[in-house]
Scaffold this active site. Structure first.
Site, PDB file in Angstrom:
ATOM      1  N   HIS A 158     -50.921  71.203  41.131  1.00 33.30           N
ATOM      2  CA  HIS A 158     -50.367  69.906  41.569  1.00 33.30           C
ATOM      3  C   HIS A 158     -49.051  70.054  42.319  1.00 33.30           C
ATOM      4  CE1 HIS A 158     -53.048  67.157  39.158  1.00 33.30           C
ATOM      5  NE2 HIS A 158     -53.395  68.360  38.725  1.00 33.30           N
ATOM      6  N   ASP A 366     -42.158  68.684  47.463  1.00 32.17           N
ATOM      7  CA  ASP A 366     -43.056  68.016  46.519  1.00 32.17           C
ATOM      8  C   ASP A 366     -44.491  68.384  46.851  1.00 32.17           C
ATOM      9  OD1 ASP A 366     -43.932  66.272  44.498  1.00 32.17           O
ATOM     10  OD2 ASP A 366     -42.498  64.725  45.073  1.00 32.17           O
TER      11      ASP A 366
HETATM   12  P1  ADP Z   1     -44.356  63.827  39.926  1.00 33.36           P
HETATM   13  O1  ADP Z   1     -45.762  64.109  39.612  1.00 33.36           O
HETATM   14  O2  ADP Z   1     -43.573  65.016  40.367  1.00 33.36           O
HETATM   15  O3  ADP Z   1     -43.641  63.074  38.873  1.00 33.36           O
HETATM   16  P2  ADP Z   1     -45.462  61.861  41.797  1.00 33.36           P
HETATM   17  O4  ADP Z   1     -44.741  60.966  42.742  1.00 33.36           O
HETATM   18  O5  ADP Z   1     -46.603  62.584  42.395  1.00 33.36           O
HETATM   19  O6  ADP Z   1     -44.364  62.852  41.197  1.00 33.36           O
HETATM   20  O7  ADP Z   1     -46.039  61.057  40.573  1.00 33.36           O
HETATM   21  C1  ADP Z   1     -45.222  60.273  39.780  1.00 33.36           C
HETATM   22  C2  ADP Z   1     -46.089  59.275  39.042  1.00 33.36           C
HETATM   23  O8  ADP Z   1     -45.325  58.792  37.930  1.00 33.36           O
HETATM   24  C3  ADP Z   1     -46.449  58.078  39.900  1.00 33.36           C
HETATM   25  O9  ADP Z   1     -47.748  57.640  39.583  1.00 33.36           O
HETATM   26  C4  ADP Z   1     -45.404  57.045  39.492  1.00 33.36           C
HETATM   27  O10 ADP Z   1     -45.855  55.716  39.592  1.00 33.36           O
HETATM   28  C5  ADP Z   1     -45.147  57.406  38.046  1.00 33.36           C
HETATM   29  N1  ADP Z   1     -43.740  57.085  37.750  1.00 33.36           N
HETATM   30  C6  ADP Z   1     -42.640  57.670  38.250  1.00 33.36           C
HETATM   31  N2  ADP Z   1     -41.526  57.065  37.802  1.00 33.36           N
HETATM   32  C7  ADP Z   1     -41.935  56.061  37.009  1.00 33.36           C
HETATM   33  C8  ADP Z   1     -41.277  55.068  36.256  1.00 33.36           C
HETATM   34  N3  ADP Z   1     -39.952  54.939  36.208  1.00 33.36           N
HETATM   35  N4  ADP Z   1     -42.041  54.215  35.542  1.00 33.36           N
HETATM   36  C9  ADP Z   1     -43.383  54.317  35.573  1.00 33.36           C
HETATM   37  N5  ADP Z   1     -44.054  55.220  36.271  1.00 33.36           N
HETATM   38  C10 ADP Z   1     -43.350  56.092  36.976  1.00 33.36           C
HETATM   39  C1  G6P Z   2     -45.489  66.982  37.648  1.00 36.66           C
HETATM   40  C2  G6P Z   2     -46.329  68.154  37.215  1.00 36.66           C
HETATM   41  C3  G6P Z   2     -47.188  67.773  35.996  1.00 36.66           C
HETATM   42  C4  G6P Z   2     -46.310  67.195  34.909  1.00 36.66           C
HETATM   43  C5  G6P Z   2     -45.440  66.052  35.445  1.00 36.66           C
HETATM   44  C6  G6P Z   2     -44.495  65.496  34.402  1.00 36.66           C
HETATM   45  O1  G6P Z   2     -46.342  65.982  38.053  1.00 36.66           O
HETATM   46  O2  G6P Z   2     -47.152  68.573  38.288  1.00 36.66           O
HETATM   47  O3  G6P Z   2     -47.878  68.896  35.509  1.00 36.66           O
HETATM   48  O4  G6P Z   2     -47.107  66.718  33.843  1.00 36.66           O
HETATM   49  O5  G6P Z   2     -44.696  66.517  36.544  1.00 36.66           O
HETATM   50  O6  G6P Z   2     -43.744  66.521  33.804  1.00 36.66           O
HETATM   51  P1  G6P Z   2     -43.841  66.890  32.256  1.00 36.66           P
HETATM   52  O7  G6P Z   2     -43.068  68.159  32.124  1.00 36.66           O
HETATM   53  O8  G6P Z   2     -43.211  65.730  31.545  1.00 36.66           O
HETATM   54  O9  G6P Z   2     -45.284  67.026  31.887  1.00 36.66           O
END
Ligand code: ADP
Ligand code: G6P
Length: 458
Positions: A158, A366
């Site tokens: 991912h 990212d």
């Molecule tokens: P990462 O996987 O690195 O966190 P992404 O942007 O790909 O980054 O995915 C983040 C996911 O988490 C999205 O679906 C987003 O809506 C959710 N998310 C991020 N911040 C919040 C928040 N404050 N409250 C609810 N959902 C969140």
């Molecule tokens: C990214 C990573 C996921 C991970 C998520 C939240 O999306 O690709 O593998 O689950 O961040 O991080 P955490 O350490 O809380 O699982």
């Protein structure tokens, strides 16, 4: 149809509180698996009191059976905080300066992968398709193969895959590459990550691409491909439309009456470029006095991985910076930055995206970034907002025709993009949004899932 068995470290298992999981893996996979059904095995998020984690806990929800295991405190420390989040995460996000190599942590990572394989084994049937996710579990297939499993096993990463010069600073890079060669299919977010992977194989004559999406390495032949993860576009759009009438979203609307809203939504992570983003917002206000008191920047940022020192440090840095910007720019009747340190439920999040004139998504690096896609899907087609997107997010490769692409390290450039976004005529906004939305409607999370699984079984 064969049964699908998903394995990931983080699992969004149903909780009593019904809390939403922040993090792309949990959000996207849940959406994909809800339709298809299957087993989802992973870490419970808890550490056991003693050295013997109890039995797997099994819970059914809809078509998904969750199989969760506790880990010992030592396992969590070495495998999750230590190697996954202090070595692989920074390395894959090109942050050599933040990687902390400890022998104990490296050993813990491989040990916990073996443990996962042993926990998974009794659940497996010979014709199950196994799909392993993300950097925590790279060696899992090699462990299963050693135990004699002949199932189709796929892996999807991912996060980004770095170039050889970055990867090779990691002492165990060879074992990691070896681990990947044990899969039948290795999937990355973008063609750029896939090229980096091929470059890593070539650099030390470990292997190479042999055409037709196939690679050879360590005496194995396996497939590799790019599969950009996505969201449930149509459902999320519908969600956002409905969410507009939610009382909390209406209160938010009332609170930004006569002001433009810029929204940022990210886990509190150094890869997300939040400090550079705050700098860019400050520069935008200083450079564009006409926008003073006319714009609010809402940053919603739940804490993440707080036990890891770099993340703990960041909590302080960002909070201080938001306070400093407000102190420097605010007036008696205007707070420029609203900084929230919590998760928000998905309907409210969708409603807030729709309310915002600008989605500011500026990671330094990212894998994909689902927030960018969610922001686009949530817009009102009649009056859509503008996505300002980092060129270093995987999503930029798909959304470049509609978003304003920025280099997040270039503070002045990002500030200028904010000014351009807020001054953009309706017709241009609609045209840009349409291009992105048309793409996302076709390339949604079901398509991502289907494309990967088709290639895995082909
Ligand atoms: P990462 O996987 O690195 O966190 P992404 O942007 O790909 O980054 O995915 C983040 C996911 O988490 C999205 O679906 C987003 O809506 C959710 N998310 C991020 N911040 C919040 C928040 N404050 N409250 C609810 N959902 C969140
Ligand atoms: C990214 C990573 C996921 C991970 C998520 C939240 O999306 O690709 O593998 O689950 O961040 O991080 P955490 O350490 O809380 O699982």
């Amino acid at each position: 149809m064969s049964r699908l068995v998903i394995v990931s470290n983080r699992v969004p298992a149903p909780t009593k509180e019904g809390a939403a999981s922040a993090g792309g893996l949990a959000v996207a996979l849940k959406a994909a698996l809800e339709q298809r059904g299957g087993i989802w095995m992973g870490w419970s998020g808890k550490s056991s009191e003693n050295d013997e984690p109890g039995p797997l806990s099994l819970t059914e929800e809809g078509k998904i059976t969750y199989a969760l295991t506790d880990l010992t405190g030592k396992d969590v420390e070495e495998y999750y905080h230590g190697f996954a989040n202090r070595v692989l995460w920074p390395i894959c996000h090109y942050r050599l300066d933040l990687a902390e190599y400890g022998r104990k942590e490296m050993a813990g990572y491989f040990r916990v992968n073996r443990f996962f394989a042993h926990r998974l084994a009794p659940l497996l049937r010979p014709d199950d398709i196994i799909w392993v996710h993300d950097y925590h579990l790279i060696p899992l297939a090699a462990e299963l193969r050693q135990m004699g499993f002949k199932n189709r096993i796929g892996f999807f990463l991912h996060i980004p895959w770095p170039p050889a010069d970055v990867l090779y600073t990691m002492p165990v890079h060879e074992e990691i590459m070896h681990g990947l060669a044990a899969y039948d299919l290795v999937g990355f977010q973008t063609d750029h990550d896939l090229e980096n992977f091929a470059g890593c194989l070539r650099r030390e004559d470990m292997g190479d691409a042999i055409g037709d999406g196939r690679f050879t390495a360590h005496g194995k032949v396996f497939k590799g491909g790019a599969y950009g993860i996505s969201i449930e576009t149509a459902a999320f759009a519908e969600f956002a439309k409905k969410a507009s009438s939610h009382h909390l979203v209406q209160r938010a609307r009332q609170s930004v009456k006569d002001r433009d809203l810029i929204i940022g939504v990210d886990r509190l992570d150094y890869s997300k470029g939040i400090t550079q983003r705050l700098d860019a917002f400050e520069r935008f206000i200083v450079n564009n006095p006409a926008h003073q008191r006319k714009v609010t920047y809402l940053q919603i940022t739940p804490k993440s991985r707080s036990e890891v020192p770099e993340y703990e440090q960041m909590q302080r840095t960002v909070a201080e910076q938001a306070g400093r910007v407000n102190g420097a720019l605010g007036t008696v009747d205007w707070v420029p930055v609203r900084y929230i340190n919590r998760s928000v439920s998905r309907p409210i999040l969708a409603g807030l995206y729709r309310l915002a004139e600008v989605g500011l998504v500026t990671p330094l690096r990212d894998g994909m970034n689902l927030v960018a896609k969610e922001y686009v899907a949530a817009q009102d087609p009649e009056d859509p907002g503008v996505l300002v997107l980092s060129r270093f997010a995987g999503a930029a490769r798909e959304l470049k025709k509609g978003a304003l692409l920025v280099n997040p390290y270039d503070i002045e450039g990002t500030a200028n993009a904010l000014a351009r976004a807020l001054n953009m005529p309706l017709e241009e906004r609609q045209e840009r949004w349409r291009k992105m939305m048309d793409h996302l409607l076709v390339h949604d999370v079901s398509r991502w899932c289907q494309d990967f699984l088709d290639d895995l079984v082909a």
